[in-house]
Design an enzyme around this catalytic site. Structure first.
Site, mmCIF file in Angstrom:
data_model
loop_
_atom_site.group_PDB
_atom_site.id
_atom_site.type_symbol
_atom_site.label_atom_id
_atom_site.label_comp_id
_atom_site.label_asym_id
_atom_site.label_seq_id
_atom_site.Cartn_x
_atom_site.Cartn_y
_atom_site.Cartn_z
ATOM 1 N N ARG A 201 20.340 12.632 -8.521
ATOM 2 C CA ARG A 201 18.879 12.707 -8.541
ATOM 3 C C ARG A 201 18.276 11.846 -9.652
ATOM 4 O O ARG A 201 17.114 11.481 -9.605
ATOM 5 C CB ARG A 201 18.421 14.157 -8.662
ATOM 6 C CG ARG A 201 17.106 14.396 -7.943
ATOM 7 C CD ARG A 201 16.512 15.778 -8.159
ATOM 8 N NE ARG A 201 17.421 16.871 -7.957
ATOM 9 C CZ ARG A 201 17.884 17.655 -8.943
ATOM 10 N NH1 ARG A 201 17.531 17.440 -10.192
ATOM 11 N NH2 ARG A 201 18.702 18.654 -8.676
ATOM 12 N N TYR B 81 -7.988 4.619 -1.421
ATOM 13 C CA TYR B 81 -7.147 4.769 -0.217
ATOM 14 C C TYR B 81 -7.366 6.159 0.371
ATOM 15 O O TYR B 81 -7.349 7.164 -0.360
ATOM 16 C CB TYR B 81 -5.704 4.586 -0.685
ATOM 17 C CG TYR B 81 -4.643 4.594 0.363
ATOM 18 C CD1 TYR B 81 -4.667 3.711 1.436
ATOM 19 C CD2 TYR B 81 -3.557 5.462 0.253
ATOM 20 C CE1 TYR B 81 -3.650 3.707 2.372
ATOM 21 C CE2 TYR B 81 -2.530 5.457 1.190
ATOM 22 C CZ TYR B 81 -2.586 4.583 2.254
ATOM 23 O OH TYR B 81 -1.575 4.580 3.177
ATOM 24 N N ASP C 288 -4.575 2.285 -8.737
ATOM 25 C CA ASP C 288 -3.735 1.924 -7.594
ATOM 26 C C ASP C 288 -3.835 0.403 -7.477
ATOM 27 O O ASP C 288 -4.841 -0.134 -7.036
ATOM 28 C CB ASP C 288 -4.251 2.632 -6.333
ATOM 29 C CG ASP C 288 -3.406 2.312 -5.098
ATOM 30 O OD1 ASP C 288 -2.728 1.269 -5.092
ATOM 31 O OD2 ASP C 288 -3.461 3.095 -4.132
ATOM 32 N N LYS D 207 4.352 -2.200 0.491
ATOM 33 C CA LYS D 207 3.566 -3.351 0.916
ATOM 34 C C LYS D 207 4.212 -4.661 0.422
ATOM 35 O O LYS D 207 5.125 -5.140 1.029
ATOM 36 C CB LYS D 207 2.126 -3.197 0.422
ATOM 37 C CG LYS D 207 1.518 -1.814 0.718
ATOM 38 C CD LYS D 207 1.320 -1.567 2.202
ATOM 39 C CE LYS D 207 1.045 -0.114 2.566
ATOM 40 N NZ LYS D 207 -0.069 0.517 1.894
HETATM 41 C C1 LIG Z 1 -0.385 1.847 1.761
HETATM 42 C C2 LIG Z 1 -1.079 2.187 0.521
HETATM 43 C C3 LIG Z 1 -0.664 3.254 -0.262
HETATM 44 C C4 LIG Z 1 0.405 4.212 0.167
HETATM 45 O O1 LIG Z 1 1.656 3.676 0.300
HETATM 46 P P1 LIG Z 1 2.729 4.357 1.264
HETATM 47 O O2 LIG Z 1 4.003 3.760 0.813
HETATM 48 O O3 LIG Z 1 2.325 3.996 2.669
HETATM 49 O O4 LIG Z 1 2.688 5.839 1.045
HETATM 50 C C5 LIG Z 1 -1.332 3.494 -1.432
HETATM 51 N N1 LIG Z 1 -2.345 2.726 -1.831
HETATM 52 C C6 LIG Z 1 -2.782 1.689 -1.100
HETATM 53 C C7 LIG Z 1 -3.915 0.880 -1.594
HETATM 54 C C8 LIG Z 1 -2.172 1.390 0.104
HETATM 55 O O5 LIG Z 1 -2.630 0.380 0.856
#
Ligand SMILES: *Cc1c(COP(=O)(O)O)cnc(C)c1O
Length: 425
Positions: free
Chosen positions: A85, A139, A211, A236
């Site tokens: 972990r 988001y 973010d 992403k």
């Molecule tokens: C896609 C996204 C997330 C979340 O990511 P996941 O891996 O799909 O959970 C968070 N913030 C933004 C701006 C995003 O586009």
């Protein structure tokens, strides 16, 4: 038989250094981003004689003897074998690479998705009774977290327009513990003054979180610009090939231990296979972002010249909302932007998307392939108006494009034929 790889245990058990280039002198020439991306996290004791760290699939870590077993749990240090972990060299290499790429970071925690990273970071800093200020263009799953998960734990979320710094300052109260920002905003791409908001928050003892999935540390080094905790969906750009889910949160010496402790409480761990894929994606991040950015700029310039389009929301495009903030604060962009049709209906917008031949219809973005999704932000906003100021009420049907690595001329031809088919119908 070839000799087994000799992994130097004394080195494996060593504590992770803060930054790989700590020994560098100020007079040394700066190391470019591409060079850093190639070398980040590649410690010889983790990779052995091959280029990439092998995939260490492990739950059990074996101890040499009872003395080592007794010592193990007492230290709880990064980079020390303990139990699956806590990760193994594959995950450590990725976390260390991300730390090295984020100026000001003392460490990085990996999470199984971007949403898990946002939840993990918020749960690390918030307590029952606290107020979280959340940018209204965050988001959507972050917004849902405020109304659901956080509300269930007695934390109040207040949505605010992040473009209005003085309104933010005026609405902070004694209970305000943290602020969650996103720049540009999800779907509608508004830019905000992140350094100004982070400074205002810090002055009041409020923890700032960003973010930073859109720009990544390459386009906006968030911690160096005053943010306390930077969160990113590695799903992403870092993954970059639409085949893995992962998130990360990095922070300086004050908040990294807080993030790490909460993640350990929550039992957060990522698979070594996914960590290995993320590391592979990371090596080409700069070239992909550069290519996406220049293609997105070409496509957005084309769209801005079309009579069917009322507004292009692409921070890199001169004349687009918030472009001056992007030029001031950011050193890079990416392929993700949105635009709004002049009038039309949801049906005509959907017909446009259906007519696209090179764009997939799907969530996520930052992969090598281009994608399109409809944008209908009105139900996802509490304080920011949609359509935005300057647009007529009828100009409200949007599309978000994630520009991939195809030839931009082909993408533009595809968009052109889809626009022509849409208007012909
Ligand atoms: C896609 C996204 C997330 C979340 O990511 P996941 O891996 O799909 O959970 C968070 N913030 C933004 C701006 C995003 O586009």
């Amino acid at each position: 038989m070839p000799a087994p790889v000799a992994l130097d245990k004394t080195v494996i058990l060593a504590k992770l250094p803060q930054m790989a280039d700590k020994s560098r002198k100020d007079s040394d020439p700066p190391i470019g981003t591409g060079t850093r991306l190639v070398s980040a996290g590649r410690r010889a004791e983790w990779t052995g004689p091959v280029v990439n760290p092998p995939v260490w699939r492990a739950s059990t870590h074996l101890y040499e003897d009872m003395t080592a077993h007794r010592e193990g749990p007492r230290h709880n240090e990064d980079g020390r074998f303990f139990y699956g972990r806590r990760g193994a060299p594959t995950q450590w290499a990725l976390a260390e690479a991300l730390t090295q790429l984020e100026p000001g970071a003392a460490g990085t925690v990996l999470y199984p998705s971007g949403v898990a990273a946002i939840a993990g970071a918020l749960l690390a800093v918030l307590r029952p009774g606290d107020v979280l200020m959340m940018a209204d263009n965050a988001y959507d799953p972050s917004r849902a977290m405020g109304r659901g998960l956080l509300a269930d734990f007695g934390i109040e979320t207040r949505f605010f327009d992040p473009r209005d710094l003085s309104a933010f300052e005026a609405s902070c109260c004694e209970r305000t513990r943290a602020v969650l920002l996103e720049c540009p905003g999800s779907l509608t791409m508004e830019m905000c003054d992140v350094p100004g908001l982070a400074r205002a928050a810090r002055k009041r003892g409020i923890v700032s979180l960003l973010d930073n999935t859109w720009a990544s540390s390459l386009g906006f080094p968030a911690l160096a610009r005053g943010v306390d905790i930077v969160v990113s969906a590695l799903t992403k750009h870092v993954g970059g090939h639409s085949d893995l889910m992962m998130g990360a949160a990095s922070a300086g010496p004050k908040f990294y231990p807080v993030l790490r402790k909460r993640a350990q409480n929550l039992g957060i761990v990522v698979s070594p296979d996914d960590a290995s894929l993320a590391l592979r994606g990371l090596r080409t991040l700069q070239v992909r972002l550069d290519r996406e950015t220049s293609s997105a700029l070409e496509v957005s310039e084309f769209l801005a010249g079309r009579s069917e389009v009322a507004l292009v929301m692409c921070p890199m495009l001169p004349g687009s909302p918030g472009h001056h903030i992007w030029t001031r604060d950011f050193t890079g962009g990416c392929g993700l932007f949105s635009f709004v049709f002049r009038g039309g209906t949801a049906q005509s917008r959907d017909a446009f998307i259906d007519a696209l031949e090179l764009f997939g219809i799907g969530y996520s973005w930052g992969g090598f392939e281009s994608l399109a999704v409809p944008v209908d932000p009105a139900p996802l906003r509490s304080t920011m108006q949609w359509p935005p100021e300057g647009l007529a009420r009828k100009d409200r049907f949007g599309v978000r494009l994630s520009i991939g690595l195809e030839d931009p001329a082909d993408l533009i031809r595809d968009i052109e034929q889809a626009l022509n088919r849409m208007t012909a119908e």
